[in-house]
Design a protein around this motif. Structure first.
Motif, PDB file in Angstrom:
ATOM      1  N   TRP A   1      51.035  33.090  39.268  1.00  0.00           N
ATOM      2  CA  TRP A   1      49.958  33.958  38.799  1.00  0.00           C
ATOM      3  C   TRP A   1      48.698  33.793  39.637  1.00  0.00           C
TER       4      TRP A   1
ATOM      5  N   GLY B   1      46.987  36.750  41.658  1.00  0.00           N
ATOM      6  CA  GLY B   1      45.588  37.073  41.406  1.00  0.00           C
ATOM      7  C   GLY B   1      44.735  37.029  42.655  1.00  0.00           C
TER       8      GLY B   1
ATOM      9  N   MET C   1      49.850  42.795  38.898  1.00  0.00           N
ATOM     10  CA  MET C   1      48.964  41.639  38.776  1.00  0.00           C
ATOM     11  C   MET C   1      48.296  41.295  40.112  1.00  0.00           C
TER      12      MET C   1
ATOM     13  N   TRP D   1      44.002  36.930  36.775  1.00  0.00           N
ATOM     14  CA  TRP D   1      45.192  36.100  37.000  1.00  0.00           C
ATOM     15  C   TRP D   1      44.886  34.918  37.909  1.00  0.00           C
TER      16      TRP D   1
END
Length: 68
Positions: A20, A24, A33, A39
């Protein structure tokens, strides 16, 4: 058997947290994402929580091995 659920959950948390964070920070593309700043904030938090779970799992396993 003691400790394995904590270790498994911790490893999953670390892997997801790193993934993540990379999404991000837009290091990994091809996802909704990717490039979303939230994130990049949530990822390290999840990864640290995963590390805490791993430490707990190791301690539980060590304690259960020392007891008869």
């Amino acid at each position: 058997m003691k400790g394995w659920p904590w270790l498994t959950a911790g490893l999953l948390g670390v892997v997801l947290g790193v993934l993540w964070t990379a999404q991000g920070l837009d290091l990994l593309g091809g996802s909704v994402m990717s490039g979303v700043t939230i994130w990049a904030v949530i990822g390290p938090i999840v990864a640290v929580a995963g590390l805490v779970l791993i430490v707990l799992g190791v301690r539980i396993r060590a304690r259960s091995k020392s007891q008869p």
